[in-house]
Write an enzyme that holds these catalytic residues in place. Structure first.
Site, PDB file in Angstrom:
ATOM      1  N   GLY A 260       1.087  -1.308  -0.359  1.00 30.50           N
ATOM      2  CA  GLY A 260      -0.198  -0.211  -0.202  1.00 30.50           C
ATOM      3  C   GLY A 260       0.347   1.381   0.173  1.00 30.50           C
ATOM      4  O   GLY A 260       0.757   2.444   0.230  1.00 30.50           O
ATOM      5  N   PRO A 315       4.878  -4.974  -1.040  1.00 27.42           N
ATOM      6  CA  PRO A 315       4.552  -4.084  -2.074  1.00 27.42           C
ATOM      7  C   PRO A 315       4.058  -4.269  -3.851  1.00 27.42           C
ATOM      8  O   PRO A 315       4.844  -5.229  -4.163  1.00 27.42           O
ATOM      9  CB  PRO A 315       5.946  -2.788  -2.064  1.00 27.42           C
ATOM     10  CG  PRO A 315       6.556  -4.187  -1.601  1.00 27.42           C
ATOM     11  CD  PRO A 315       5.688  -5.149  -0.765  1.00 27.42           C
ATOM     12  N   GLY A 316       3.719  -3.167  -3.811  1.00 27.35           N
ATOM     13  CA  GLY A 316       3.288  -3.709  -5.447  1.00 27.35           C
ATOM     14  C   GLY A 316       3.644  -2.131  -6.420  1.00 27.35           C
ATOM     15  O   GLY A 316       4.859  -1.769  -6.561  1.00 27.35           O
ATOM     16  N   ARG A 317       2.791  -0.755  -5.628  1.00 27.41           N
ATOM     17  CA  ARG A 317       2.930   0.235  -6.593  1.00 27.41           C
ATOM     18  C   ARG A 317       4.531   0.524  -6.837  1.00 27.41           C
ATOM     19  O   ARG A 317       5.576   1.022  -7.835  1.00 27.41           O
ATOM     20  CB  ARG A 317       2.123   1.193  -6.025  1.00 27.41           C
ATOM     21  CG  ARG A 317       2.188   2.047  -7.102  1.00 27.41           C
ATOM     22  CD  ARG A 317       0.382   3.771  -6.336  1.00 27.41           C
ATOM     23  NE  ARG A 317      -0.478   2.940  -5.465  1.00 27.41           N
ATOM     24  CZ  ARG A 317      -1.343   2.516  -6.295  1.00 27.41           C
ATOM     25  NH1 ARG A 317      -1.540   3.424  -7.732  1.00 27.41           N
ATOM     26  NH2 ARG A 317      -2.187   2.442  -6.182  1.00 27.41           N
ATOM     27  N   TYR A 357     -10.547   6.544 -10.792  1.00 31.22           N
ATOM     28  CA  TYR A 357      -9.704   7.247  -8.766  1.00 31.22           C
ATOM     29  C   TYR A 357      -9.785   8.863  -8.658  1.00 31.22           C
ATOM     30  O   TYR A 357      -9.687   9.982  -8.031  1.00 31.22           O
ATOM     31  CB  TYR A 357      -8.691   7.253  -8.247  1.00 31.22           C
ATOM     32  CG  TYR A 357      -8.489   5.590  -8.584  1.00 31.22           C
ATOM     33  CD1 TYR A 357      -9.418   4.712  -7.895  1.00 31.22           C
ATOM     34  CD2 TYR A 357      -7.202   4.604  -9.102  1.00 31.22           C
ATOM     35  CE1 TYR A 357      -9.120   3.084  -7.850  1.00 31.22           C
ATOM     36  CE2 TYR A 357      -7.278   3.854  -8.493  1.00 31.22           C
ATOM     37  CZ  TYR A 357      -8.204   2.499  -8.417  1.00 31.22           C
ATOM     38  OH  TYR A 357      -8.097   1.131  -8.465  1.00 31.22           O
ATOM     39  N   CYS A 474     -14.593   6.824 -26.455  1.00 34.01           N
ATOM     40  CA  CYS A 474     -16.110   7.572 -26.866  1.00 34.01           C
ATOM     41  C   CYS A 474     -16.952   7.787 -25.132  1.00 34.01           C
ATOM     42  O   CYS A 474     -17.169   6.645 -24.919  1.00 34.01           O
ATOM     43  CB  CYS A 474     -17.450   6.431 -27.625  1.00 34.01           C
ATOM     44  SG  CYS A 474     -18.447   6.769 -28.021  1.00 34.01           S
ATOM     45  N   GLU A 475     -15.489   8.634 -24.397  1.00 30.95           N
ATOM     46  CA  GLU A 475     -15.883   8.509 -23.006  1.00 30.95           C
ATOM     47  C   GLU A 475     -15.909   9.883 -22.510  1.00 30.95           C
ATOM     48  O   GLU A 475     -14.448  10.264 -22.714  1.00 30.95           O
ATOM     49  CB  GLU A 475     -15.992   7.920 -22.023  1.00 30.95           C
ATOM     50  CG  GLU A 475     -16.479   6.558 -22.504  1.00 30.95           C
ATOM     51  CD  GLU A 475     -17.356   5.720 -21.533  1.00 30.95           C
ATOM     52  OE1 GLU A 475     -18.101   6.821 -21.158  1.00 30.95           O
ATOM     53  OE2 GLU A 475     -17.710   4.870 -21.960  1.00 30.95           O
ATOM     54  N   TYR A 503      -0.866  -0.587 -12.353  1.00 36.69           N
ATOM     55  CA  TYR A 503      -2.201  -0.463 -11.921  1.00 36.69           C
ATOM     56  C   TYR A 503      -2.662   0.895 -13.491  1.00 36.69           C
ATOM     57  O   TYR A 503      -4.073   0.847 -13.622  1.00 36.69           O
ATOM     58  CB  TYR A 503      -2.760  -0.359 -10.681  1.00 36.69           C
ATOM     59  CG  TYR A 503      -2.584  -0.891  -9.643  1.00 36.69           C
ATOM     60  CD1 TYR A 503      -3.026  -1.851  -9.610  1.00 36.69           C
ATOM     61  CD2 TYR A 503      -1.576  -0.359  -9.093  1.00 36.69           C
ATOM     62  CE1 TYR A 503      -3.226  -2.999  -8.608  1.00 36.69           C
ATOM     63  CE2 TYR A 503      -0.977  -1.166  -7.885  1.00 36.69           C
ATOM     64  CZ  TYR A 503      -1.775  -2.263  -7.451  1.00 36.69           C
ATOM     65  OH  TYR A 503      -1.825  -3.025  -6.385  1.00 36.69           O
TER      66      TYR A 503
END
Length: 545
Positions: A260, A315-317, A357, A474-475, A503
């Site tokens: 995290g 950990p990842g990020r 987010y 198309c958003e 991510y």
């Protein structure tokens, strides 16, 4: 590291630098990647993810060195969900990391790549039966996320007649002070065993010989920058660990505090945003101790744990996030009544975080633009290059170099061996030397190392125009960056979206039938493809047509 500048040299990190208006990943001029992709038989040439191998290694080492210094048994488990590219996983494995997983296919990939099963952790609040059985069969650690997950695990152990080593994922109701979608450890979360449920789970486990409780687990969320959050979690888990051990759970060994740790996505924002705009939706200032680092959280955690506890971190990020940029091509510029837009071929299908987010990703031009802006229209200078001192305009290009040979190399001494080809590039400080290797411009290491620290003050708004950086999906939510002060790019110019290692590829999609892009790994001056882009045919392989 700090941001540095000398003349036209700016360090985004140790491995991403801006030199005379050109972005380098390690020693490779990112602009050169356009030619690299054109030489390959790919339907999709752009956008493309570009990784720095040595940034990843540096991130791993920052954890490993700190864990070594505290003199505690510890395991560094990379959170595969952040980025599952096998080349990234092999790099983690070779540097001594294990992995933490949240699906059966992640487990199958980890086993195929040779990760030691006994150090693998299978997490998840909704595991399928076959996933649990595979983990038990191979001797992995599993977390117990709730009552029904406990019943699943007991059933799997009885079918296999094998013992499972489990961690209890406890929800300590600690606020991680992050976006609500990134919060996982507060009361009401879908993750973990809440405190009022714990006694029921423990009573069942006391009478189940095939399930050994070997530790406790807590993961409070993602993008956390407050060290005190980790400290509180460690203290709470140490209390539960001691209680379980005292009440007869004799196999207790591990405290798993998850991952995290956030990265500072906004550290370069003052280059392209007005101070008054730093409260917009996609600019999220870190909360708490803004200098949270692997060393800071490891030392804070270590102080709260008993000496006999074996620590697991996931950990990842913070291992992969800052190690990649998305190289994206400008399709055009639109000027509306209220807003102006830079439209690029990258989109929310590659970088979903801003749409999902409201997250901030720094964006910069990879190369000098050859457009100039007057008050009412966009024009190109007479020689196709930017001009200095545009009167009555809103933009003045600060990167006016005479680079006309081979797209953007001023001089080049031809040699049949491309590894020994040299060119010089003019700059305000004299001549910068580099060489071409395998078609890439290679930075002069001495020039990079000689950069001096400088005041990273906001870019002068009179030299830029405010833009929304948007993709073609198309958003209306397909916005990579809001309110960015950027030089107006020419069509075909390239932009870099920073900090997309985590991510982004793992959350990418084929929405609008867009192909997932290629991924490239840079190692000093070498570039290799670690993921081919989707093609029309590969996208249809799952369909009967």
């Amino acid at each position: 590291m700090e941001n540095y500048k000398n003349g036209d040299c700016y360090h985004f990190s140790d491995y991403f630098t801006l030199q005379n208006g050109y972005l380098f990943c390690e020693n490779v001029d990112v602009k050169s990647i356009e030619a690299f992709m054109e030489e390959r038989d790919f339907e999709t040439k752009s956008p493309v993810f570009v990784y720095s191998k040595n940034q990843i290694i540096s991130n791993i080492d920052s954890y490993k060195e700190t864990l070594k210094s505290i003199n505690r048994e510890a395991c560094l488990n990379y959170a595969m969900k952040a980025n599952m590219n096998p080349a990234v996983l092999e790099l983690m494995r070779d540097r001594g990391c294990s992995v933490t997983l949240v699906s059966g296919f992640e487990l199958r990939l980890a086993l195929r790549l040779g990760f030691e099963p006994s150090r693998i952790v299978l997490n998840g609040n909704g595991k399928q039966g076959w996933e649990i059985e595979l983990a038990v069969e191979r001797g992995c650690l599993l977390n117990i996320d709730g009552w029904f997950n406990l019943q699943q695990t007991i059933a799997a152990c009885r079918r296999l007649k094998k013992v499972a080593r489990v961690l209890l994922r406890i929800n300590p109701n600690i606020d991680a002070k992050v976006h609500k979608y990134n919060t996982t450890g507060t009361s009401g979360s879908k993750f973990g065993i809440e405190m009022f449920q714990l006694s029921q789970v423990l009573e069942e486990l006391r009478h189940e010989p095939l399930v050994h409780v070997v530790g406790v687990h807590s993961h409070l969320g993602s993008t956390i920058t407050d060290i005190d959050v980790f400290r509180k979690s460690a203290k709470a888990m140490m209390k539960e660990f001691s209680s379980l051990k005292a009440s007869g759970f004799q196999h207790m060994k591990y405290i798993n505090l998850g991952g995290g740790l956030g990265i500072d996505y906004t550290r370069h924002a003052s280059r392209t945003m007005k101070a008054s705009l730093e409260t917009t939706a996609d600019f999220q200032k870190p909360i708490g101790e803004q200098n949270a680092t692997p060393r800071g959280i490891v030392e804070a955690i270590h102080q709260e744990l008993a000496p006999e506890v074996s620590l697991i971190l996931e950990p990842g990020r913070s291992l992969i996030g800052n190690a990649a940029v998305l190289l994206t091509r400008v399709l055009g510029v639109k000027h509306g009544a209220e807003k102006s837009y830079i439209v690029v071929d990258g989109s929310m299908t590659e970088v979903i975080r801003p749409a999902l987010y409201g997250a901030y990703h720094h964006i910069e031009l990879v190369e000098p633009t050859n457009q100039i802006i007057s008050n009412d229209h966009v024009t190109m200078s007479s020689n196709g290059c930017p001009e200095q001192g545009v009167k009555n305009g809103v933009f003045e290009n600060e990167h006016t170099e005479n680079r006309v040979t081979n797209s953007h190399f001023e001089q080049q001494v031809q040699n049949d061996n491309t590894e020994n080809r040299f060119q010089t590039v003019n700059s305000d400080n004299g001549v910068r030397y580099g060489r071409l290797e395998h078609g890439f411009q290679i930075a002069d290491a001495q020039n990079v190392q000689n950069c001096q620290q400088f005041d990273n003050s906001p870019v002068n708004a009179q030299e830029r125009r405010m833009y929304e950086v948007v993709g073609p999906v198309c958003e209306s939510g397909d916005v990579l960056g809001h309110d960015r002060l950027l030089a107006t790019p020419h069509e075909g110019c390239h932009l870099a979206v920073f900090d997309v290692g985590a991510y982004c590829t793992s959350m990418s999609s084929n929405y609008n039938m867009r192909p997932r892009p290629a991924e490239l790994l840079v190692d000093v001056s070498e570039v290799r493809v670690i993921r081919k882009p989707d093609s029309f045919e590969t996208m249809l392989q799952c369909f009967n047509c």
